[in-house]
Every structure is written in C-alpha cells, then in structure tokens.
Design a protein around this motif. Structure first.
Motif, PDB file in Angstrom:
ATOM      1  N   HIS A  47      14.715  19.174  20.132  1.00  0.00           N
ATOM      2  CA  HIS A  47      14.393  17.756  20.129  1.00  0.00           C
ATOM      3  C   HIS A  47      15.496  16.954  20.814  1.00  0.00           C
ATOM      4  N   GLU A  48      16.695  17.511  20.862  1.00  0.00           N
ATOM      5  CA  GLU A  48      17.840  16.818  21.454  1.00  0.00           C
ATOM      6  C   GLU A  48      17.770  16.951  22.976  1.00  0.00           C
ATOM      7  N   ILE A  49      17.211  15.936  23.632  1.00  0.00           N
ATOM      8  CA  ILE A  49      16.949  16.031  25.070  1.00  0.00           C
ATOM      9  C   ILE A  49      18.238  16.191  25.860  1.00  0.00           C
ATOM     10  N   SER A  50      19.287  15.475  25.468  1.00  0.00           N
ATOM     11  CA  SER A  50      20.556  15.605  26.191  1.00  0.00           C
ATOM     12  C   SER A  50      21.081  17.034  26.108  1.00  0.00           C
ATOM     13  N   MET A  51      20.912  17.680  24.961  1.00  0.00           N
ATOM     14  CA  MET A  51      21.333  19.071  24.840  1.00  0.00           C
ATOM     15  C   MET A  51      20.410  19.979  25.658  1.00  0.00           C
ATOM     16  N   ALA A  52      19.120  19.685  25.649  1.00  0.00           N
ATOM     17  CA  ALA A  52      18.177  20.487  26.432  1.00  0.00           C
ATOM     18  C   ALA A  52      18.509  20.440  27.920  1.00  0.00           C
ATOM     19  N   LEU A  53      19.059  19.323  28.376  1.00  0.00           N
ATOM     20  CA  LEU A  53      19.411  19.178  29.787  1.00  0.00           C
ATOM     21  C   LEU A  53      20.640  19.986  30.178  1.00  0.00           C
ATOM     22  N   GLN A  54      21.313  20.595  29.181  1.00  0.00           N
ATOM     23  CA  GLN A  54      22.417  21.498  29.486  1.00  0.00           C
ATOM     24  C   GLN A  54      21.908  22.892  29.860  1.00  0.00           C
ATOM     25  N   ALA A  55      20.616  23.139  29.658  1.00  0.00           N
ATOM     26  CA  ALA A  55      20.032  24.449  29.963  1.00  0.00           C
ATOM     27  C   ALA A  55      19.928  24.651  31.472  1.00  0.00           C
ATOM     28  N   ASP A  56      19.590  25.879  31.864  1.00  0.00           N
ATOM     29  CA  ASP A  56      19.320  26.153  33.278  1.00  0.00           C
ATOM     30  C   ASP A  56      17.990  25.535  33.692  1.00  0.00           C
ATOM     31  N   ASP A  57      16.982  25.719  32.836  1.00  0.00           N
ATOM     32  CA  ASP A  57      15.631  25.255  33.146  1.00  0.00           C
ATOM     33  C   ASP A  57      15.047  24.508  31.953  1.00  0.00           C
ATOM     34  N   VAL A  58      14.092  23.635  32.238  1.00  0.00           N
ATOM     35  CA  VAL A  58      13.411  22.873  31.204  1.00  0.00           C
ATOM     36  C   VAL A  58      11.903  23.034  31.393  1.00  0.00           C
ATOM     37  N   ALA A  59      11.204  23.353  30.307  1.00  0.00           N
ATOM     38  CA  ALA A  59       9.739  23.388  30.303  1.00  0.00           C
ATOM     39  C   ALA A  59       9.260  22.235  29.427  1.00  0.00           C
ATOM     40  N   ILE A  60       8.410  21.388  29.969  1.00  0.00           N
ATOM     41  CA  ILE A  60       7.941  20.203  29.260  1.00  0.00           C
ATOM     42  C   ILE A  60       6.491  20.414  28.849  1.00  0.00           C
ATOM     43  N   VAL A  61       6.251  20.277  27.543  1.00  0.00           N
ATOM     44  CA  VAL A  61       4.911  20.471  26.985  1.00  0.00           C
ATOM     45  C   VAL A  61       4.440  19.163  26.374  1.00  0.00           C
ATOM     46  N   ALA A  62       3.201  18.795  26.630  1.00  0.00           N
ATOM     47  CA  ALA A  62       2.596  17.598  26.027  1.00  0.00           C
ATOM     48  C   ALA A  62       1.111  17.852  25.835  1.00  0.00           C
ATOM     49  N   GLN A  63       0.604  17.490  24.669  1.00  0.00           N
ATOM     50  CA  GLN A  63      -0.810  17.646  24.338  1.00  0.00           C
ATOM     51  C   GLN A  63      -1.301  19.066  24.618  1.00  0.00           C
ATOM     52  N   GLY A  64      -0.449  20.024  24.301  1.00  0.00           N
ATOM     53  CA  GLY A  64      -0.841  21.424  24.414  1.00  0.00           C
ATOM     54  C   GLY A  64      -0.877  21.986  25.818  1.00  0.00           C
ATOM     55  N   ARG A  65      -0.320  21.247  26.763  1.00  0.00           N
ATOM     56  CA  ARG A  65      -0.321  21.707  28.154  1.00  0.00           C
ATOM     57  C   ARG A  65       1.078  21.666  28.736  1.00  0.00           C
ATOM     58  N   LEU A  66       1.331  22.548  29.686  1.00  0.00           N
ATOM     59  CA  LEU A  66       2.607  22.554  30.380  1.00  0.00           C
ATOM     60  C   LEU A  66       2.574  21.483  31.463  1.00  0.00           C
ATOM     61  N   CYS A  67       3.442  20.489  31.319  1.00  0.00           N
ATOM     62  CA  CYS A  67       3.469  19.369  32.269  1.00  0.00           C
ATOM     63  C   CYS A  67       4.422  19.622  33.431  1.00  0.00           C
ATOM     64  N   HIS A  68       5.489  20.354  33.156  1.00  0.00           N
ATOM     65  CA  HIS A  68       6.507  20.562  34.191  1.00  0.00           C
ATOM     66  C   HIS A  68       7.380  21.735  33.781  1.00  0.00           C
ATOM     67  N   HIS A  69       7.858  22.470  34.773  1.00  0.00           N
ATOM     68  CA  HIS A  69       8.807  23.557  34.550  1.00  0.00           C
ATOM     69  C   HIS A  69       9.723  23.590  35.758  1.00  0.00           C
ATOM     70  N   GLY A  70      11.000  23.282  35.530  1.00  0.00           N
ATOM     71  CA  GLY A  70      11.918  23.239  36.663  1.00  0.00           C
ATOM     72  C   GLY A  70      13.363  23.238  36.203  1.00  0.00           C
ATOM     73  N   ALA A  71      14.264  23.238  37.166  1.00  0.00           N
ATOM     74  CA  ALA A  71      15.693  23.237  36.859  1.00  0.00           C
ATOM     75  C   ALA A  71      16.082  21.951  36.138  1.00  0.00           C
ATOM     76  N   ALA A  72      16.977  22.087  35.171  1.00  0.00           N
ATOM     77  CA  ALA A  72      17.388  20.933  34.370  1.00  0.00           C
ATOM     78  C   ALA A  72      18.062  19.865  35.220  1.00  0.00           C
TER      79      ALA A  72
END
Length: 259
Positions: free
Chosen positions: A202-227
C-alpha cells in the motif's frame, strides 16, 4: 518484452472469483527473474487475490500460473515449496511456539517425514532471524511479541525457506519506519543474490523503490513497467484519480498527496 527463459513466475490469462463475484479478469503478468516487482492499486483491486493465485493458494477460474515455465499445479507440493515461499497478510501461528520454532517452520520443505532438523536447517534459521533482527528473542513465545515483532519473525520464516521466488502480501504491516527501511535493504540484498521478489504494497513510495511496478484496478492489469519510467508514474497518478503526484526527491521517487 522479457525473454521466456528470464521469467521466474507468470500469470497467463488468470481469472478468479468468489462464488458468483468475479475478482480478476484475464490478467497476464510475466515477472522477471532476479528482480523485485511491487503490485499496487486501490483497495479492492484484487492485488492480494493475484498474489494468492501466484502462490497456488487459491484456484484460478481461467488461465494458469507458470513457475519457471511449468504449470504451477504440476509441481509436486514439496518441490514447489522449495522454490516458492509465501508471506501472507495477518498470518497467525501458535502463540506458545517460540520465535525459533516459528522460523524453523520455514525449513519443513527441506526435511523428510519425522526427520530432525539438520545443521543446515539450524544455520538457515539463525541466518534468517539475524537478518530480521529477531535473533535475540529466539526463546520467547510468539504470544509475547508486539505486532511489528511478530511480522519480523514471520519474515524470518519466509527467509528460512531459502526459496528463489518470494511472494509477500503487505510485508510492511506493523513495521515502524526504521524496520521498513531494514526490509527494503533486505529485499535489495535478496535481489542482488538472484532471488525474485513480488510484493503487494500500500506504501506507494516504497513500491517505487522496486525494479518494476504492476498496477491492478478493478481486477485488471492496468500497467506493468519499470518503477523509474514516466509512464509508470502517470499510470499510478491516474489509477488513484490524480489524488497523488509522483515526484523525484533526493534521487528517489515519492508519491505525495496532491493538495
């Protein structure tokens, strides 16, 4: 596009639900080996459900999960447990178990039926407890610990498995900021040593420390890319209805409330 041989675990057109209520809709998500991917999104998006499917903890209605290119359901249970470790939300363990015994549960996939713990098991448990700064409590019952201390012990149990792929659902729950920073350093060390880490945060700032981010909304993958990519930042701002803004501060990307 990630080369097939570099994918540690992947969802292939995964759909899932509870009863008549659909939760996930045809998600395809290849996760690269030796990288840290954070799964983020609004409450109720299906993030934890997706992670449970990747762990094989609930059945998919459609699609499949592949672990190292092989259908997850085709893996023998013990072999799968050696390669894939799980830390769930609000996990419970027997209150009278000592910290050491809880961490030793992570070694069960390495042990034969009724086989005593080996020297390698004890070494792995000590290493895991020291890595989470829980070694000094090793003889204390779990029931005597605070929420944050429990979380560190459960993280030690995960590390004791020594699996190549680690799935963590809200691993920062109950951790204070210094121990969140310790967790970040631990994950970076795991990835540097070739492990694959997938975390729901839930901590978006911490999630942005990752290599990649996958964004899910309403049960669908909205985006998958480098942080670090601007497209990822725009997708994050959009999925949270422009109520956050992504800004670079002292060389790090932070999610700040848009006032």
């Amino acid at each position: 596009m990630i080369a097939t041989e570099n994918i540690a675990i992947s969802a292939q057109q995964i759909g899932a639900g509870i009863g008549k209520h659909p939760i996930l809709h045809g998600i395809t998500l290849p996760l690269a080996a030796g990288r840290w991917t954070s799964i983020v999104g609004p409450n109720g998006a299906g993030k934890s459900t997706l992670l449970k499917l990747l762990a094989g903890l609930m059945p998919a209605r459609t699609g499949q999960v592949l672990l190292r290119g092989r259908d997850l359901q085709a893996w023998p249970r013990r072999e799968r447990a050696l390669h894939l470790a799980w830390l769930g939300q609000n996990e419970v363990a027997a209150e009278d178990l000592t910290v050491y015994d809880v961490a030793m549960l992570g070694r069960l996939p390495h042990q034969g039926w009724m086989q005593p713990a080996s020297a390698a098991d004890h070494a792995a448990v000590e290493q895991a407890l020291r890595a989470t700064q829980a070694w000094d409590w090793r003889t204390r019952p779990l029931g005597q610990l605070s929420g944050g201390e429990r979380q560190r012990v459960l993280l030690a149990r995960l590390l004791a498995v020594q699996a190549q792929v680690l799935l963590m659902d809200e691993p920062l729950a109950n951790l204070d900021p210094p121990h969140q920073a310790d967790w970040l350093l631990l994950v970076r060390d795991l990835v540097a040593r070739g492990h694959t880490v997938v975390s729901v945060l839930h901590e978006i700032s911490m999630a942005l420390q990752a290599d990649d981010v996958a964004i899910v909304a309403q049960g669908r993958l909205c985006h998958h890319g480098a942080a670090r990519d601007a497209a990822t930042h725009r997708a994050l701002e959009q999925v949270f209805d422009q109520r956050i803004t992504i800004r670079g501060v002292d060389g790090q990307w932070l999610a700040l409330p848009r006032l």
